[in-house]
Design a protein around this motif. Structure first.
Motif, PDB file in Angstrom:
ATOM      1  N   ALA A  78       0.816  -1.221   0.000  1.00  0.00           N
ATOM      2  CA  ALA A  78       0.000   0.000   0.000  1.00  0.00           C
ATOM      3  C   ALA A  78       0.853   1.276   0.000  1.00  0.00           C
ATOM      4  CB  ALA A  78      -0.937   0.003   1.204  1.00  0.00           C
ATOM      5  N   LYS A  79       2.120   1.161   0.399  1.00  0.00           N
ATOM      6  CA  LYS A  79       2.989   2.355   0.389  1.00  0.00           C
ATOM      7  C   LYS A  79       3.047   2.981  -0.993  1.00  0.00           C
ATOM      8  CE  LYS A  79       6.004   1.411   4.270  1.00  0.00           C
ATOM      9  NZ  LYS A  79       7.066   0.494   4.656  1.00  0.00           N
ATOM     10  N   ASP A  80       3.210   2.141  -2.011  1.00  0.00           N
ATOM     11  CA  ASP A  80       3.290   2.672  -3.379  1.00  0.00           C
ATOM     12  C   ASP A  80       1.999   2.483  -4.151  1.00  0.00           C
ATOM     13  OD1 ASP A  80       5.945   3.519  -3.146  1.00  0.00           O
ATOM     14  OD2 ASP A  80       6.682   1.480  -3.523  1.00  0.00           O
ATOM     15  N   ASN A  81       1.034   1.801  -3.552  1.00  0.00           N
ATOM     16  CA  ASN A  81      -0.242   1.518  -4.238  1.00  0.00           C
ATOM     17  C   ASN A  81      -1.413   1.788  -3.301  1.00  0.00           C
ATOM     18  OD1 ASN A  81       0.775  -0.078  -6.848  1.00  0.00           O
ATOM     19  ND2 ASN A  81       1.979  -0.756  -5.082  1.00  0.00           N
ATOM     20  N   PRO A  82      -1.570   3.055  -2.910  1.00  0.00           N
ATOM     21  CA  PRO A  82      -2.581   3.361  -1.895  1.00  0.00           C
ATOM     22  C   PRO A  82      -3.995   2.999  -2.328  1.00  0.00           C
ATOM     23  CG  PRO A  82      -1.707   5.375  -2.905  1.00  0.00           C
ATOM     24  CD  PRO A  82      -0.841   4.253  -3.367  1.00  0.00           C
ATOM     25  N   MET A  87     -10.801   1.270  -1.068  1.00  0.00           N
ATOM     26  CA  MET A  87     -12.133   0.663  -1.262  1.00  0.00           C
ATOM     27  C   MET A  87     -12.277  -0.429  -0.209  1.00  0.00           C
ATOM     28  SD  MET A  87     -12.803   0.016  -5.305  1.00  0.00           S
ATOM     29  CE  MET A  87     -11.246  -0.808  -5.607  1.00  0.00           C
ATOM     30  N   PRO A  88     -13.509  -0.806   0.120  1.00  0.00           N
ATOM     31  CA  PRO A  88     -13.663  -1.948   1.034  1.00  0.00           C
ATOM     32  C   PRO A  88     -12.959  -3.192   0.467  1.00  0.00           C
ATOM     33  CG  PRO A  88     -15.767  -0.838   0.704  1.00  0.00           C
ATOM     34  CD  PRO A  88     -14.785  -0.214  -0.263  1.00  0.00           C
ATOM     35  N   VAL A  89     -12.453  -4.015   1.367  1.00  0.00           N
ATOM     36  CA  VAL A  89     -11.671  -5.201   0.982  1.00  0.00           C
ATOM     37  C   VAL A  89     -12.425  -6.045  -0.050  1.00  0.00           C
ATOM     38  CG1 VAL A  89     -10.804  -7.409   1.864  1.00  0.00           C
ATOM     39  CG2 VAL A  89     -10.360  -5.296   3.131  1.00  0.00           C
ATOM     40  N   GLU A  90     -13.728  -6.264   0.185  1.00  0.00           N
ATOM     41  CA  GLU A  90     -14.481  -7.143  -0.721  1.00  0.00           C
ATOM     42  C   GLU A  90     -14.549  -6.559  -2.137  1.00  0.00           C
ATOM     43  OE1 GLU A  90     -15.596  -5.770   2.041  1.00  0.00           O
ATOM     44  OE2 GLU A  90     -17.541  -4.802   1.764  1.00  0.00           O
ATOM     45  N   GLN A  91     -14.531  -5.242  -2.235  1.00  0.00           N
ATOM     46  CA  GLN A  91     -14.569  -4.627  -3.576  1.00  0.00           C
ATOM     47  C   GLN A  91     -13.228  -4.769  -4.291  1.00  0.00           C
ATOM     48  OE1 GLN A  91     -16.219  -0.649  -3.727  1.00  0.00           O
ATOM     49  NE2 GLN A  91     -17.849  -1.196  -2.290  1.00  0.00           N
ATOM     50  N   VAL A  92     -12.142  -4.623  -3.542  1.00  0.00           N
ATOM     51  CA  VAL A  92     -10.821  -4.807  -4.163  1.00  0.00           C
ATOM     52  C   VAL A  92     -10.683  -6.250  -4.648  1.00  0.00           C
ATOM     53  CG1 VAL A  92      -8.321  -4.710  -3.794  1.00  0.00           C
ATOM     54  CG2 VAL A  92      -9.809  -3.015  -2.690  1.00  0.00           C
ATOM     55  N   LEU A  93     -11.125  -7.210  -3.806  1.00  0.00           N
ATOM     56  CA  LEU A  93     -10.989  -8.620  -4.179  1.00  0.00           C
ATOM     57  C   LEU A  93     -11.869  -8.980  -5.378  1.00  0.00           C
ATOM     58  CD1 LEU A  93     -10.772 -10.370  -0.690  1.00  0.00           C
ATOM     59  CD2 LEU A  93      -8.914  -9.911  -2.309  1.00  0.00           C
ATOM     60  N   ALA A  94     -12.985  -8.292  -5.529  1.00  0.00           N
ATOM     61  CA  ALA A  94     -13.875  -8.576  -6.666  1.00  0.00           C
ATOM     62  C   ALA A  94     -13.337  -7.962  -7.961  1.00  0.00           C
ATOM     63  CB  ALA A  94     -15.276  -8.053  -6.370  1.00  0.00           C
ATOM     64  N   LYS A  95     -12.328  -7.080  -7.840  1.00  0.00           N
ATOM     65  CA  LYS A  95     -11.793  -6.377  -9.021  1.00  0.00           C
ATOM     66  C   LYS A  95     -10.286  -6.548  -9.134  1.00  0.00           C
ATOM     67  CE  LYS A  95     -15.336  -2.796  -8.828  1.00  0.00           C
ATOM     68  NZ  LYS A  95     -15.602  -1.377  -8.616  1.00  0.00           N
ATOM     69  N   LEU A  96      -9.790  -7.720  -8.792  1.00  0.00           N
ATOM     70  CA  LEU A  96      -8.336  -7.949  -8.874  1.00  0.00           C
ATOM     71  C   LEU A  96      -7.807  -7.719 -10.281  1.00  0.00           C
ATOM     72  CD1 LEU A  96      -7.919 -11.156  -6.660  1.00  0.00           C
ATOM     73  CD2 LEU A  96      -7.097  -8.842  -6.133  1.00  0.00           C
ATOM     74  N   GLY A  97      -8.642  -8.006 -11.268  1.00  0.00           N
ATOM     75  CA  GLY A  97      -8.230  -7.854 -12.660  1.00  0.00           C
ATOM     76  C   GLY A  97      -7.902  -6.425 -13.046  1.00  0.00           C
ATOM     77  N   GLU A  98      -8.377  -5.475 -12.265  1.00  0.00           N
ATOM     78  CA  GLU A  98      -8.115  -4.063 -12.577  1.00  0.00           C
ATOM     79  C   GLU A  98      -6.815  -3.555 -11.948  1.00  0.00           C
ATOM     80  OE1 GLU A  98     -11.594  -1.740 -11.599  1.00  0.00           O
ATOM     81  OE2 GLU A  98     -12.914  -3.182 -12.607  1.00  0.00           O
ATOM     82  N   LEU A  99      -6.171  -4.395 -11.134  1.00  0.00           N
ATOM     83  CA  LEU A  99      -4.920  -3.962 -10.491  1.00  0.00           C
ATOM     84  C   LEU A  99      -3.750  -4.099 -11.460  1.00  0.00           C
ATOM     85  CD1 LEU A  99      -5.207  -5.659  -6.971  1.00  0.00           C
ATOM     86  CD2 LEU A  99      -5.514  -3.231  -7.525  1.00  0.00           C
ATOM     87  N   PRO A 100      -2.679  -3.319 -11.251  1.00  0.00           N
ATOM     88  CA  PRO A 100      -1.468  -3.487 -12.070  1.00  0.00           C
ATOM     89  C   PRO A 100      -0.926  -4.911 -11.956  1.00  0.00           C
ATOM     90  CG  PRO A 100      -1.304  -1.525 -10.661  1.00  0.00           C
ATOM     91  CD  PRO A 100      -2.551  -2.245 -10.252  1.00  0.00           C
TER      92      PRO A 100
END
Ligand code: MN3
Length: 243
Positions: A78-82, A87-100
């Motif tokens: 999270a230091k370089d990828n705030p 977003m809530p954890v469940e939303q980040v996990l549902a959108k892993l494909g959008e991460l670098p």
């Protein structure tokens, strides 16, 4: 060459003797202040509260080392990828494909691990409960009754090859299903919700059960916090269940 005076030697020896004689104190564990946006909720009971089904040492290492490491890893990312904490954890996990690409696997493993363990501590507790009425009815309707459900859940947990989880997922209309995932994957990654689940990584049981995962799965039912499961079931049907 180390300089040990007679006095420091006596003090050092006395310290060892005192440490050896001191009773082992088991306290509720509270995580140290996090170096970043992710944190562990305090363990909601003392590490020995689940004995004899799960021993205190396993709980201390599982909560204090394994889960803590997932959180420390996330805070490092999270230091370089705030954005992973915005977003809530469940939303980040549902959108892993959008991460670098560079952080996707890291977030999948560590945020999945954080979500799974945060759920896991909650849905356990001191023994003495049975499924509450609405959850019991859903188990009867969707999973063939408590006895068949527990046997099927344990069999699914036993079939996970290597490390992973066995879950009961719950849909928005309250329908239950048994699902497994490898590693630290979570039904949240498929936009689903976990009502509860059991960790079948060896770190969850090896000190006490060694290779006997089946015995661990069976004993685990003694420490399911059914009142908490009922709360989570109600939240799922209200669309308010997160991790
Ligand atoms: Mn674990």
């Amino acid at each position: 060459m180390p300089c040990l005076t007679r006095r420091t030697l006596i003090e050092a020896t006395a310290g060892i003797a005192v440490a050896a004689l001191a009773p082992r104190i088991v306290l509720a564990q509270t995580a140290p202040p996090p170096a970043g946006p992710f944190r562990q909720d305090p363990l909601p009971y003392a590490p020995n509260a689940l004995e004899p089904s799960i021993d205190a040492r396993t709980m201390e290492i599982h909560y204090g080392k394994h889960h803590a490491a997932y959180v420390a890893n996330l805070n490092a990312v999270a230091k370089d990828n705030p954005q992973i904490a915005q977003m809530p954890v469940e939303q980040v996990l549902a959108k892993l494909g959008e991460l670098p690409d560079a952080i996707r696997t890291n977030v999948r493993n560590n945020l999945g691990g954080h979500a799974n363990h945060s759920m896991f501590w909650q849905v356990m507790g001191p023994p003495g409960h049975r499924p509450e009425a609405e959850v019991a009815a859903a188990i009867e309707r969707d999973l063939g009754g408590l006895e068949k459900f527990q046997a099927d859940f344990d069999a699914a947990g036993l079939r996970v090859f290597g490390s992973g989880w066995v879950f009961v997922t719950v849909s928005r209309d309250g329908k239950l299903a048994i699902e497994t995932r490898p590693n630290q994957d979570s039904p949240l990654m498929d936009g689903k919700r976990a009502l509860f689940g059991n960790d079948v990584w060896e770190h969850a049981y090896y000190l006490q059960y060694q290779n006997r995962r089946a015995d661990y799965l069976k004993a685990w039912w003694n420490v399911v916090n059914w009142p908490k499961v009922a709360e989570r079931y109600a939240a799922a049907k209200a669309g308010a269940l997160g991790i």
